[in-house]
Design a protein around this motif. Structure first.
Motif, PDB file in Angstrom:
ATOM      1  N   GLN A  37      -6.892  10.261 -11.215  1.00 32.99           N
ATOM      2  CA  GLN A  37      -5.576   9.806 -11.629  1.00 32.99           C
ATOM      3  C   GLN A  37      -4.529  10.792 -11.129  1.00 32.99           C
ATOM      4  O   GLN A  37      -4.735  12.009 -11.186  1.00 32.99           O
ATOM      5  N   VAL A  38      -3.408  10.249 -10.635  1.00 31.78           N
ATOM      6  CA  VAL A  38      -2.348  11.078 -10.080  1.00 31.78           C
ATOM      7  C   VAL A  38      -0.986  10.573 -10.556  1.00 31.78           C
ATOM      8  O   VAL A  38      -0.856   9.443 -11.012  1.00 31.78           O
ATOM      9  N   LEU A  39       0.013  11.436 -10.430  1.00 30.39           N
ATOM     10  CA  LEU A  39       1.403  11.072 -10.679  1.00 30.39           C
ATOM     11  C   LEU A  39       2.126  11.011  -9.344  1.00 30.39           C
ATOM     12  O   LEU A  39       1.847  11.796  -8.434  1.00 30.39           O
ATOM     13  N   LEU A  40       3.074  10.087  -9.226  1.00 28.88           N
ATOM     14  CA  LEU A  40       3.819   9.870  -7.985  1.00 28.88           C
ATOM     15  C   LEU A  40       5.252  10.347  -8.161  1.00 28.88           C
ATOM     16  O   LEU A  40       5.915   9.999  -9.139  1.00 28.88           O
ATOM     17  N   PHE A  41       5.741  11.149  -7.221  1.00 26.30           N
ATOM     18  CA  PHE A  41       7.112  11.657  -7.253  1.00 26.30           C
ATOM     19  C   PHE A  41       8.065  10.576  -6.766  1.00 26.30           C
ATOM     20  O   PHE A  41       7.892  10.017  -5.685  1.00 26.30           O
ATOM     21  N   ASN A  42       9.076  10.270  -7.568  1.00 26.22           N
ATOM     22  CA  ASN A  42      10.068   9.256  -7.218  1.00 26.22           C
ATOM     23  C   ASN A  42      11.306   9.961  -6.683  1.00 26.22           C
ATOM     24  O   ASN A  42      12.116  10.475  -7.438  1.00 26.22           O
ATOM     25  N   SER A  43      11.450   9.981  -5.363  1.00 20.13           N
ATOM     26  CA  SER A  43      12.568  10.705  -4.750  1.00 20.13           C
ATOM     27  C   SER A  43      13.838   9.867  -4.694  1.00 20.13           C
ATOM     28  O   SER A  43      14.884  10.369  -4.336  1.00 20.13           O
ATOM     29  N   ARG A  44      13.779   8.606  -5.077  1.00 19.44           N
ATOM     30  CA  ARG A  44      14.953   7.734  -5.002  1.00 19.44           C
ATOM     31  C   ARG A  44      15.668   7.602  -6.327  1.00 19.44           C
ATOM     32  O   ARG A  44      16.447   6.705  -6.528  1.00 19.44           O
ATOM     33  N   PRO A  67      -7.958  10.654   6.231  1.00 17.06           N
ATOM     34  CA  PRO A  67      -8.059  12.062   6.644  1.00 17.06           C
ATOM     35  C   PRO A  67      -6.730  12.720   6.991  1.00 17.06           C
ATOM     36  O   PRO A  67      -6.654  13.936   7.053  1.00 17.06           O
ATOM     37  N   PHE A  68      -5.658  11.949   7.200  1.00 15.37           N
ATOM     38  CA  PHE A  68      -4.397  12.552   7.630  1.00 15.37           C
ATOM     39  C   PHE A  68      -3.338  12.555   6.541  1.00 15.37           C
ATOM     40  O   PHE A  68      -2.155  12.634   6.824  1.00 15.37           O
ATOM     41  N   GLY A  69      -3.749  12.450   5.261  1.00 15.07           N
ATOM     42  CA  GLY A  69      -2.803  12.629   4.165  1.00 15.07           C
ATOM     43  C   GLY A  69      -2.315  11.366   3.503  1.00 15.07           C
ATOM     44  O   GLY A  69      -1.647  11.428   2.486  1.00 15.07           O
ATOM     45  N   SER A  70      -2.631  10.206   4.032  1.00 12.87           N
ATOM     46  CA  SER A  70      -2.220   8.961   3.405  1.00 12.87           C
ATOM     47  C   SER A  70      -3.198   8.623   2.279  1.00 12.87           C
ATOM     48  O   SER A  70      -4.409   8.757   2.427  1.00 12.87           O
ATOM     49  N   VAL A  71      -2.661   8.191   1.140  1.00 17.46           N
ATOM     50  CA  VAL A  71      -3.485   7.889  -0.022  1.00 17.46           C
ATOM     51  C   VAL A  71      -3.153   6.482  -0.502  1.00 17.46           C
ATOM     52  O   VAL A  71      -1.985   6.113  -0.593  1.00 17.46           O
ATOM     53  N   GLU A  72      -4.192   5.704  -0.795  1.00 10.28           N
ATOM     54  CA  GLU A  72      -3.994   4.358  -1.326  1.00 10.28           C
ATOM     55  C   GLU A  72      -4.159   4.411  -2.835  1.00 10.28           C
ATOM     56  O   GLU A  72      -5.155   4.923  -3.349  1.00 10.28           O
ATOM     57  N   LEU A  73      -3.149   3.874  -3.550  1.00 13.77           N
ATOM     58  CA  LEU A  73      -3.134   3.921  -5.005  1.00 13.77           C
ATOM     59  C   LEU A  73      -3.234   2.521  -5.587  1.00 13.77           C
ATOM     60  O   LEU A  73      -2.797   1.554  -4.974  1.00 13.77           O
ATOM     61  N   ARG A  74      -3.794   2.440  -6.799  1.00 10.51           N
ATOM     62  CA  ARG A  74      -3.858   1.175  -7.519  1.00 10.51           C
ATOM     63  C   ARG A  74      -2.962   1.296  -8.739  1.00 10.51           C
ATOM     64  O   ARG A  74      -3.064   2.243  -9.521  1.00 10.51           O
ATOM     65  N   ASN A  75      -2.088   0.302  -8.904  1.00  6.41           N
ATOM     66  CA  ASN A  75      -1.158   0.250 -10.013  1.00  6.41           C
ATOM     67  C   ASN A  75      -1.870  -0.278 -11.250  1.00  6.41           C
ATOM     68  O   ASN A  75      -3.008  -0.723 -11.182  1.00  6.41           O
ATOM     69  N   ASN A  76      -1.212  -0.262 -12.407  1.00  3.71           N
ATOM     70  CA  ASN A  76      -1.797  -0.792 -13.637  1.00  3.71           C
ATOM     71  C   ASN A  76      -2.100  -2.281 -13.544  1.00  3.71           C
ATOM     72  O   ASN A  76      -3.039  -2.761 -14.160  1.00  3.71           O
ATOM     73  N   ASP A  77      -1.273  -3.009 -12.789  1.00  3.34           N
ATOM     74  CA  ASP A  77      -1.504  -4.452 -12.658  1.00  3.34           C
ATOM     75  C   ASP A  77      -2.505  -4.790 -11.556  1.00  3.34           C
ATOM     76  O   ASP A  77      -2.755  -5.961 -11.286  1.00  3.34           O
ATOM     77  N   GLY A  78      -3.074  -3.801 -10.906  1.00  2.00           N
ATOM     78  CA  GLY A  78      -4.110  -4.018  -9.897  1.00  2.00           C
ATOM     79  C   GLY A  78      -3.612  -4.074  -8.467  1.00  2.00           C
ATOM     80  O   GLY A  78      -4.415  -4.185  -7.545  1.00  2.00           O
ATOM     81  N   LEU A  80      -2.246  -2.751  -4.870  1.00  2.69           N
ATOM     82  CA  LEU A  80      -2.518  -1.553  -4.070  1.00  2.69           C
ATOM     83  C   LEU A  80      -1.312  -1.224  -3.199  1.00  2.69           C
ATOM     84  O   LEU A  80      -0.636  -2.119  -2.688  1.00  2.69           O
ATOM     85  N   PHE A  81      -1.044   0.064  -3.012  1.00  4.39           N
ATOM     86  CA  PHE A  81       0.010   0.504  -2.095  1.00  4.39           C
ATOM     87  C   PHE A  81      -0.345   1.882  -1.571  1.00  4.39           C
ATOM     88  O   PHE A  81      -1.123   2.609  -2.179  1.00  4.39           O
ATOM     89  N   GLN A  82       0.226   2.232  -0.414  1.00  6.28           N
ATOM     90  CA  GLN A  82      -0.067   3.514   0.219  1.00  6.28           C
ATOM     91  C   GLN A  82       1.134   4.443   0.124  1.00  6.28           C
ATOM     92  O   GLN A  82       2.276   4.006   0.244  1.00  6.28           O
TER      93      GLN A  82
END
Length: 108
Positions: A37-44, A67-78, A80-82
């Motif tokens: 589990q991770v937290l996402l920084f909202n820069s906007r 391998p180059f730093g991109s991470v795919e995340l799953r939201n609470n509603d299922g 996916l976004f990178q």
């Protein structure tokens, strides 16, 4: 005059090398694994930020790490976004502190 330019150029290069070395030492290397589990920084969050509003949203679950730093995340509603891995930090869960209440009596 050219000697002064060369000295200034050399001093600027030395200064830039030292500051880059210091900056690179301060960068924290974070490694993420699927299932964490991770937290996402909202820069906007600039429109109406509020003084005490947190810029971290989440928690999200990691599904895939490239391998180059991109991470795919799953939201609470299922869904996916990178995102870029530099915008993430580890989430360690809610911290519940045990609160003990003590009542004082009047001694009349």
């Amino acid at each position: 005059m050219e000697e002064f330019w060369n000295d200034a150029y050399e001093n600027a290069r030395i200064y830039k090398d030292k500051t880059k070395k210091y900056h690179d030492q301060m960068i924290l290397k974070r490694e993420f694994m699927p299932g964490q589990q991770v937290l996402l920084f909202n820069s906007r969050l600039r429109l109406f930020p509020g003084k005490l509003k947190s810029r971290w949203s989440g928690p999200f679950v990691i599904t895939k790490v490239s391998p180059f730093g991109s991470v795919e995340l799953r939201n609470n509603d299922g869904s996916l976004f990178q995102v870029n891995g530099q915008r993430l930090k580890h989430y360690f869960g809610e911290i519940h502190k045990k609160v003990e209440t003590m009542y004082l009596q009047d001694s009349n």
